[in-house]
Scaffold this active site. Sequence first.
Site, PDB file in Angstrom:
ATOM      1  N   LEU A   1      41.835  29.384  71.161  1.00 38.61           N
ATOM      2  CA  LEU A   1      41.827  28.550  69.963  1.00 38.61           C
ATOM      3  C   LEU A   1      43.244  28.062  69.679  1.00 38.61           C
ATOM      4  CD1 LEU A   1      39.506  30.747  67.719  1.00 38.61           C
ATOM      5  CD2 LEU A   1      38.875  28.671  68.924  1.00 38.61           C
TER       6      LEU A   1
ATOM      7  N   ASP B   1      40.308  30.691  55.679  1.00 35.48           N
ATOM      8  CA  ASP B   1      40.666  29.734  56.725  1.00 35.48           C
ATOM      9  C   ASP B   1      40.330  30.362  58.071  1.00 35.48           C
ATOM     10  OD1 ASP B   1      41.689  27.854  54.915  1.00 35.48           O
ATOM     11  OD2 ASP B   1      43.617  28.895  54.849  1.00 35.48           O
ATOM     12  N   LEU B   2      39.319  29.868  58.729  1.00 31.42           N
ATOM     13  CA  LEU B   2      38.764  30.501  59.926  1.00 31.42           C
ATOM     14  C   LEU B   2      39.826  30.722  60.995  1.00 31.42           C
ATOM     15  CD1 LEU B   2      36.236  31.514  61.394  1.00 31.42           C
ATOM     16  CD2 LEU B   2      35.885  29.175  62.211  1.00 31.42           C
ATOM     17  N   ASP B   3      39.964  31.993  61.425  1.00 29.15           N
ATOM     18  CA  ASP B   3      40.870  32.385  62.506  1.00 29.15           C
ATOM     19  C   ASP B   3      42.313  31.978  62.248  1.00 29.15           C
ATOM     20  OD1 ASP B   3      38.852  33.583  64.033  1.00 29.15           O
ATOM     21  OD2 ASP B   3      38.294  31.664  64.933  1.00 29.15           O
ATOM     22  N   ALA B   4      42.695  31.849  60.973  1.00 32.59           N
ATOM     23  CA  ALA B   4      44.048  31.394  60.644  1.00 32.59           C
ATOM     24  C   ALA B   4      44.768  32.346  59.694  1.00 32.59           C
ATOM     25  CB  ALA B   4      43.998  29.989  60.028  1.00 32.59           C
TER      26      ALA B   4
END
Length: 301
Positions: A214, A244-247
């Site tokens: 990602l 915040d997805l994967d952040a």
Amino acid sequence: MRPRGHPGDNALVSERRYVITFGCPDRTGIIARISSFLAEAGGLIVEAAYHSDLDTGWFFTRQEVRADTLPFDVEELRARFAGVARSLGAESDWRIDDTAERPRVVLLVSKEGHCLYDLLGRVAAGELDVDVRAVIGNHDVLADVTRAHGIPFHHVPFPAHGTEGKAEAFAEVRKLVDEHDPHAVVLARFMQILPPELCEAWAGRAINIHHSFLPSFVGARPYHQAHARGVKLVGATCHYVTADLDAGPIIEQDVIRVDHGDSVADMVRKGRDIEKVTLARGLRWHLESRVLVHGNRTVVF
């Protein structure tokens, strides 16, 4: 969890310790103020780390104090240290943990078992001294291995398509998790996106692991996409979960090399290897109070 030294040090330390983690606006005299407070109480500092961040003007420290050198318990230490924190401008950005309290952990899983197998193996071997209270899965394929370790497994089905019923499933997961008040909620390849309300409720405790592709290879079959591009590294990121997805703030990352001779299956295998090691390392540091979060960044002592 028994404290270790530096994140790379595996030496066990037997004595009970109080772990102070602290952040405040940087200025002269912070170290002297904290050290004087502990010295006046007779506290013996056995490990100390400091970081002054020039970009944010923020000071961070983590200190371990031998509990048997203080004439009062951890609650009294917290009450007394609160005045020190206020005087340095850190009303809430500090905590004191007691290594005598065994950390409670709940694991969330789906179908892939490599991270679960690794964590349960480390716990069984005494390498990871935590109390795994429960494993919760949206599939039941990992129920037997969980119960073989004497740990309760809860199957909470999620709808295969659409959103109908998903809120109810997450409500059940939240109920099962919160009854244990865990120090960490580990998404051990849990293939569901936590809703914002759970991200907020478990802020600073929910930990996720994902592959390093990602945002370059988004969507289905990321290893196939990476193989087609001839990537030379496979990696993993362990981070706190946010809306915040994967952040979320990153705890740990690592990589392993791949080359032109590796098949997609080879890359997947290597990816799983690096994911489980990175997750275990990040979880350990979190439970040892080595990770200080400031905004979307971390300091890891």
